[in-house]
Design a protein around this motif. Structure first.
Motif, PDB file in Angstrom:
ATOM      1  N   ASN A  17       0.612  -1.305  -0.061  1.00  0.00           N
ATOM      2  CA  ASN A  17      -0.081  -0.023  -0.029  1.00  0.00           C
ATOM      3  C   ASN A  17       0.858   1.349  -0.022  1.00  0.00           C
ATOM      4  OD1 ASN A  17      -2.481  -1.626   0.140  1.00  0.00           O
ATOM      5  ND2 ASN A  17      -1.961  -1.763   2.264  1.00  0.00           N
ATOM      6  N   LYS A  18       1.566   1.539  -0.884  1.00  0.00           N
ATOM      7  CA  LYS A  18       2.521   2.497  -1.170  1.00  0.00           C
ATOM      8  C   LYS A  18       1.718   3.853  -1.095  1.00  0.00           C
ATOM      9  CE  LYS A  18       6.298   2.269  -3.811  1.00  0.00           C
ATOM     10  NZ  LYS A  18       7.116   2.208  -4.895  1.00  0.00           N
ATOM     11  N   ILE A  19       0.515   4.041  -1.596  1.00  0.00           N
ATOM     12  CA  ILE A  19      -0.287   5.247  -1.523  1.00  0.00           C
ATOM     13  C   ILE A  19      -0.527   5.699  -0.192  1.00  0.00           C
ATOM     14  CG2 ILE A  19      -2.235   6.378  -2.186  1.00  0.00           C
ATOM     15  CD1 ILE A  19      -2.159   4.955  -4.954  1.00  0.00           C
ATOM     16  N   ALA A  20      -0.995   4.760   0.632  1.00  0.00           N
ATOM     17  CA  ALA A  20      -1.239   4.718   2.231  1.00  0.00           C
ATOM     18  C   ALA A  20      -0.051   5.291   2.824  1.00  0.00           C
ATOM     19  CB  ALA A  20      -2.019   3.787   2.670  1.00  0.00           C
ATOM     20  N   ALA A  21       1.170   4.571   2.368  1.00  0.00           N
ATOM     21  CA  ALA A  21       2.413   4.934   3.141  1.00  0.00           C
ATOM     22  C   ALA A  21       2.809   6.538   2.745  1.00  0.00           C
ATOM     23  CB  ALA A  21       3.398   4.164   2.531  1.00  0.00           C
ATOM     24  N   ILE A  22       2.555   6.921   1.542  1.00  0.00           N
ATOM     25  CA  ILE A  22       2.744   8.249   1.390  1.00  0.00           C
ATOM     26  C   ILE A  22       2.106   9.244   1.966  1.00  0.00           C
ATOM     27  CG2 ILE A  22       2.810   9.958  -0.625  1.00  0.00           C
ATOM     28  CD1 ILE A  22       3.723   7.693  -2.546  1.00  0.00           C
ATOM     29  N   GLN A  23       0.553   8.811   2.157  1.00  0.00           N
ATOM     30  CA  GLN A  23      -0.268   9.665   2.866  1.00  0.00           C
ATOM     31  C   GLN A  23       0.135  10.038   4.282  1.00  0.00           C
ATOM     32  OE1 GLN A  23      -3.815   7.445   1.877  1.00  0.00           O
ATOM     33  NE2 GLN A  23      -4.435   8.861   0.261  1.00  0.00           N
ATOM     34  N   LEU A  24       0.308   8.674   4.968  1.00  0.00           N
ATOM     35  CA  LEU A  24       0.915   8.805   6.244  1.00  0.00           C
ATOM     36  C   LEU A  24       1.962   9.680   6.517  1.00  0.00           C
ATOM     37  CD1 LEU A  24       0.815   4.967   7.379  1.00  0.00           C
ATOM     38  CD2 LEU A  24      -0.415   6.963   8.503  1.00  0.00           C
ATOM     39  N   TYR A  25       3.124   9.503   5.462  1.00  0.00           N
ATOM     40  CA  TYR A  25       4.246  10.285   5.667  1.00  0.00           C
ATOM     41  C   TYR A  25       3.811  11.915   5.506  1.00  0.00           C
ATOM     42  CZ  TYR A  25       8.731  12.541   4.568  1.00  0.00           C
ATOM     43  OH  TYR A  25       9.813  13.340   4.483  1.00  0.00           O
ATOM     44  N   ARG A  26       3.036  12.307   4.635  1.00  0.00           N
ATOM     45  CA  ARG A  26       2.641  13.763   4.311  1.00  0.00           C
ATOM     46  C   ARG A  26       1.759  14.080   5.591  1.00  0.00           C
ATOM     47  NH1 ARG A  26      -0.089  15.170  -1.080  1.00  0.00           N
ATOM     48  NH2 ARG A  26       0.658  17.078  -0.436  1.00  0.00           N
ATOM     49  N   GLU A  27       0.995  13.279   6.314  1.00  0.00           N
ATOM     50  CA  GLU A  27       0.059  13.661   7.408  1.00  0.00           C
ATOM     51  C   GLU A  27       0.840  13.589   8.751  1.00  0.00           C
ATOM     52  OE1 GLU A  27      -2.909  10.875   7.038  1.00  0.00           O
ATOM     53  OE2 GLU A  27      -4.079  11.540   5.569  1.00  0.00           O
ATOM     54  N   VAL A  29       4.304  12.568   9.369  1.00  0.00           N
ATOM     55  CA  VAL A  29       5.822  12.993   9.551  1.00  0.00           C
ATOM     56  C   VAL A  29       6.207  14.436   9.153  1.00  0.00           C
ATOM     57  CG1 VAL A  29       8.047  12.176   8.715  1.00  0.00           C
ATOM     58  CG2 VAL A  29       6.551  10.511   9.106  1.00  0.00           C
ATOM     59  N   LYS A  30       5.656  14.575   7.956  1.00  0.00           N
ATOM     60  CA  LYS A  30       6.205  16.000   7.610  1.00  0.00           C
ATOM     61  C   LYS A  30       4.793  16.626   6.832  1.00  0.00           C
ATOM     62  CE  LYS A  30       9.736  18.393   5.520  1.00  0.00           C
ATOM     63  NZ  LYS A  30      11.068  18.742   4.453  1.00  0.00           N
ATOM     64  N   PRO A  31       3.981  17.073   7.717  1.00  0.00           N
ATOM     65  CA  PRO A  31       2.658  17.942   7.131  1.00  0.00           C
ATOM     66  C   PRO A  31       2.929  18.934   6.413  1.00  0.00           C
ATOM     67  CG  PRO A  31       2.609  17.388   9.524  1.00  0.00           C
ATOM     68  CD  PRO A  31       3.880  17.113   9.068  1.00  0.00           C
ATOM     69  N   GLY A  32       2.313  19.245   5.329  1.00  0.00           N
ATOM     70  CA  GLY A  32       2.717  20.291   4.179  1.00  0.00           C
ATOM     71  C   GLY A  32       3.413  20.038   3.166  1.00  0.00           C
ATOM     72  N   SER A  33       4.137  18.642   3.368  1.00  0.00           N
ATOM     73  CA  SER A  33       5.257  18.322   2.197  1.00  0.00           C
ATOM     74  C   SER A  33       4.425  17.931   0.861  1.00  0.00           C
ATOM     75  CB  SER A  33       6.135  16.958   2.888  1.00  0.00           C
ATOM     76  OG  SER A  33       5.272  15.969   2.912  1.00  0.00           O
ATOM     77  N   GLY A  34       5.310  18.092  -0.001  1.00  0.00           N
ATOM     78  CA  GLY A  34       4.830  17.958  -1.385  1.00  0.00           C
ATOM     79  C   GLY A  34       4.625  16.366  -1.640  1.00  0.00           C
ATOM     80  N   LEU A  35       3.785  16.059  -2.507  1.00  0.00           N
ATOM     81  CA  LEU A  35       3.481  14.802  -2.990  1.00  0.00           C
ATOM     82  C   LEU A  35       5.143  13.978  -3.409  1.00  0.00           C
ATOM     83  CD1 LEU A  35       1.723  12.340  -3.476  1.00  0.00           C
ATOM     84  CD2 LEU A  35       1.271  13.323  -5.606  1.00  0.00           C
ATOM     85  N   ALA A  36       5.609  14.759  -4.282  1.00  0.00           N
ATOM     86  CA  ALA A  36       7.210  14.203  -4.869  1.00  0.00           C
ATOM     87  C   ALA A  36       8.078  13.958  -3.552  1.00  0.00           C
ATOM     88  CB  ALA A  36       7.608  15.238  -5.768  1.00  0.00           C
ATOM     89  N   GLU A  37       8.020  14.784  -2.847  1.00  0.00           N
ATOM     90  CA  GLU A  37       8.851  14.428  -1.620  1.00  0.00           C
ATOM     91  C   GLU A  37       8.616  13.410  -0.817  1.00  0.00           C
ATOM     92  OE1 GLU A  37      10.210  16.874   2.581  1.00  0.00           O
ATOM     93  OE2 GLU A  37       8.894  18.065   1.037  1.00  0.00           O
ATOM     94  N   ALA A  38       7.561  13.302  -0.523  1.00  0.00           N
ATOM     95  CA  ALA A  38       6.863  12.302   0.358  1.00  0.00           C
ATOM     96  C   ALA A  38       7.051  10.815  -0.271  1.00  0.00           C
ATOM     97  CB  ALA A  38       5.190  12.439   0.713  1.00  0.00           C
ATOM     98  N   LYS A  39       6.847  10.960  -1.616  1.00  0.00           N
ATOM     99  CA  LYS A  39       7.164   9.602  -2.360  1.00  0.00           C
ATOM    100  C   LYS A  39       8.375   9.129  -2.583  1.00  0.00           C
ATOM    101  CE  LYS A  39       6.456   7.858  -7.158  1.00  0.00           C
ATOM    102  NZ  LYS A  39       8.063   7.757  -7.634  1.00  0.00           N
ATOM    103  N   ASP A  40       9.310  10.170  -2.660  1.00  0.00           N
ATOM    104  CA  ASP A  40      10.853  10.022  -2.775  1.00  0.00           C
ATOM    105  C   ASP A  40      11.349   9.385  -1.103  1.00  0.00           C
ATOM    106  OD1 ASP A  40      11.111  10.818  -5.175  1.00  0.00           O
ATOM    107  OD2 ASP A  40      11.814  12.774  -4.889  1.00  0.00           O
TER     108      ASP A  40
END
Length: 82
Positions: A17-27, A29-40
């Motif tokens: 569930n990589k999309i869910a992992a990216i969402q967790l990161y953005r919510e 770990v680093k709120p306000g981070s960009g999608l590309a940054e979170a994906k990386d």
């Protein structure tokens, strides 16, 4: 990133569930981070985990290809002809 946040993200990655992992990161770990940054960031965590513990993954690494698109196209063509 706290150990709990890292564990939650890696649990999603291990389950495919990589999309869910990216969402967790953005919510969390680093709120306000960009999608590309979170994906990386998530992909970097995933690469490290796959290198050290490949047996922990239930989902295989994504392969680039168009098999799914071709299958969908075949279904659409069959549906249109019927």
């Amino acid at each position: 990133m706290t150990p709990a946040q890292r564990a939650a993200i890696l649990a999603e990655v291990k389950g495919g569930n990589k999309i869910a992992a990216i969402q967790l990161y953005r919510e969390q770990v680093k709120p306000g981070s960009g999608l590309a940054e979170a994906k990386d960031a998530v992909e970097q965590l995933e690469a490290g985990l796959r290198a050290h513990h490949p047996e922990k993954f239930t989902a295989q690494a994504q392969k680039s290809g168009c098999t799914g698109v071709l299958a969908l196209l075949v279904v659409v063509v069959i549906w249109i002809r019927s």
